[in-house]
Every structure is written in structure tokens, then in C-alpha cells.
Design a protein around this motif. Sequence first.
Motif, PDB file in Angstrom:
ATOM      1  N   UNK A 112      59.581  16.657  51.814  1.00 46.80           N
ATOM      2  CA  UNK A 112      59.188  16.730  50.411  1.00 46.80           C
ATOM      3  C   UNK A 112      57.980  15.849  50.127  1.00 46.80           C
ATOM      4  N   UNK A 113      58.023  14.590  50.577  1.00 42.81           N
ATOM      5  CA  UNK A 113      56.943  13.654  50.277  1.00 42.81           C
ATOM      6  C   UNK A 113      55.883  13.609  51.367  1.00 42.81           C
ATOM      7  N   UNK A 114      56.303  13.602  52.628  1.00 41.71           N
ATOM      8  CA  UNK A 114      55.358  13.520  53.730  1.00 41.71           C
ATOM      9  C   UNK A 114      56.071  13.891  55.017  1.00 41.71           C
ATOM     10  N   UNK A 115      55.289  14.083  56.068  1.00 43.67           N
ATOM     11  CA  UNK A 115      55.825  14.471  57.372  1.00 43.67           C
ATOM     12  C   UNK A 115      55.243  13.560  58.444  1.00 43.67           C
ATOM     13  N   UNK A 116      56.107  13.053  59.310  1.00 45.72           N
ATOM     14  CA  UNK A 116      55.690  12.285  60.480  1.00 45.72           C
ATOM     15  C   UNK A 116      55.827  13.208  61.684  1.00 45.72           C
ATOM     16  N   UNK A 117      54.699  13.665  62.225  1.00 45.38           N
ATOM     17  CA  UNK A 117      54.660  14.685  63.261  1.00 45.38           C
ATOM     18  C   UNK A 117      54.440  13.999  64.606  1.00 45.38           C
ATOM     19  N   UNK A 118      55.404  14.156  65.500  1.00 47.90           N
ATOM     20  CA  UNK A 118      55.390  13.494  66.795  1.00 47.90           C
ATOM     21  C   UNK A 118      55.324  14.540  67.901  1.00 47.90           C
ATOM     22  N   UNK A 119      54.399  14.357  68.824  1.00 53.36           N
ATOM     23  CA  UNK A 119      54.228  15.288  69.940  1.00 53.36           C
ATOM     24  C   UNK A 119      54.420  14.518  71.249  1.00 53.36           C
ATOM     25  N   UNK A 120      55.374  14.969  72.057  1.00 52.40           N
ATOM     26  CA  UNK A 120      55.696  14.267  73.293  1.00 52.40           C
ATOM     27  C   UNK A 120      54.635  14.523  74.358  1.00 52.40           C
ATOM     28  N   UNK A 121      54.598  13.633  75.340  1.00 58.87           N
ATOM     29  CA  UNK A 121      53.655  13.783  76.446  1.00 58.87           C
ATOM     30  C   UNK A 121      54.030  14.998  77.279  1.00 58.87           C
ATOM     31  N   UNK A 122      53.048  15.581  77.948  1.00 60.60           N
ATOM     32  CA  UNK A 122      53.309  16.754  78.786  1.00 60.60           C
ATOM     33  C   UNK A 122      53.859  16.327  80.140  1.00 60.60           C
TER      34      UNK A 122
END
Length: 256
Positions: A112-122
Amino acid sequence: MVSAGTFEASDKAKGASLSPMDAVTVAGTGGDIANALRFFAGLPQQVGDKEGLFVRGGTSEETKQFVDGALLPYPNYSSVPGIPQPARLNPFLFKGILFNTGGYSALYGDALSSALILETVDLPDQSSASLHIFPQSIGAGFQDLSKDQKSSYGVNTNYGNLQWYNRIVPQAPDFFQGPEYLEADANFRIKTGKTGMLKFYTNYGYNKVGLRTADLDSTNLLSSFLTKGRNSYNNISYRRVFGNHWKMGRCSCVQL
């Protein structure tokens, strides 16, 4: 004078980003990505006695965290009154950390307020192993990269208990149990073709914290609080680049 520019419509172009090293080197964060983001000017609010991210005066539940596009429901250990609890996931698990306060894609609509987008290492750069032993904690882990550098797997475990330290050095509030934390995780990654990547990650966490605080109704009494929590998180994802003439469609199904 003629100036030309470009416009990029993507989540990465609209948020604040930081590296795992940035997250762990901010003083007082305990390696928690959410705590590190609190020091960004003009973004989250500072809330000293509660874990999570607070944006625009809302609660931490309004700011969601996503790992490889999938929702991370419980990023921190069970809440304890007046004491922020640590994060469950290691920041070095991720290669990309993006904090977006608005205008993100529909993939993150739960926020709703914000998103913390995390992408793991390959894939890791090389095989490695780690071990640490301290009076209050112990941990070990390894990452193994295949010889053809197309797959890897790893296991990590950590255990910490501050009960004996708190008995030697009295604390306020008075901890009669723990804080005790156990964390174990495993992962494997497989590279398919030129651009495909299959990832699996599983995490198990256990915590036990008991404390006594001053009672609000009497100066002679203490209020006791004890929490025990177990949490299991599993994430599997597959990503690849399709050809120029390929399109992806979406089908929504409703179960009655």
C-alpha cells in the motif's frame, strides 16, 4: 542547443537502491535491510521500538517485501514490546535491493505505502565456506559452485543465545529467557540455456524471548512477556529471456 534524453518505465528507475555491504555497514542496524533504509533522508520514518518499514505514517504491514517477485510475509522475528526484532534473511543473499515508494508495477500490488524489492544472486563467483564462534553465537555455512559453473547449492545455520550474557551483565528490561534465535537456510540454483535461471531458497527460523518490564498499574509489580515463534519460508522461481517474437500472456482462474 538541443538536448535529448531517455525515459525508462521500470521499477528500478523510480526507487532508492543499495548494496548488501551498504545494509550491513550502517551502524546500529544489525544487518537488517529495513533498518538501514530508515537512514535514507525523506523516505521511511524512524520508529525506534518496532521492526519493519514505516512510510507515510502507516504501519509496517503496509510496506511489503518481495523476494524474486514473491511476497515475504514475515521478514522479521516475532514482535517483542519495545524492542525491534532482527530480520530473518541475510542481506548478502541479494544482489539487488530496491526501495520504491510509489509508481511500482502491478506485480507488487499488495504493497500500500511502498515496496522493498529484493533480487537474489544468480550464481556465486566461487565455492566458499564460513564459520564463526562467539560466546553468544555460533554459525557455519558453505556454497558449492559446480565445475561447469552452471549450478550451485549451499547451506547455512546460525544459533545465538544471550541468556548467559544477560545474567552476567544485567539488562533493562530484565530478560528471564533468551533472547534465543536459531536460523537455518538452504538454496540451489541451476542455469538453463543461455538466459534461464532456476532458483530455490528455503529458510527456517525459531526464536524465544522472555522479559519483565515495569507494570503500569503498580510500582511493586512487574509485567512478564514471553514469545516463542517458528517460521518457514520457501521460494522457487524461474526466469529467462524470450525471443523477440515471443509474448507472455496471463490466465486468471477462480476456484469456487
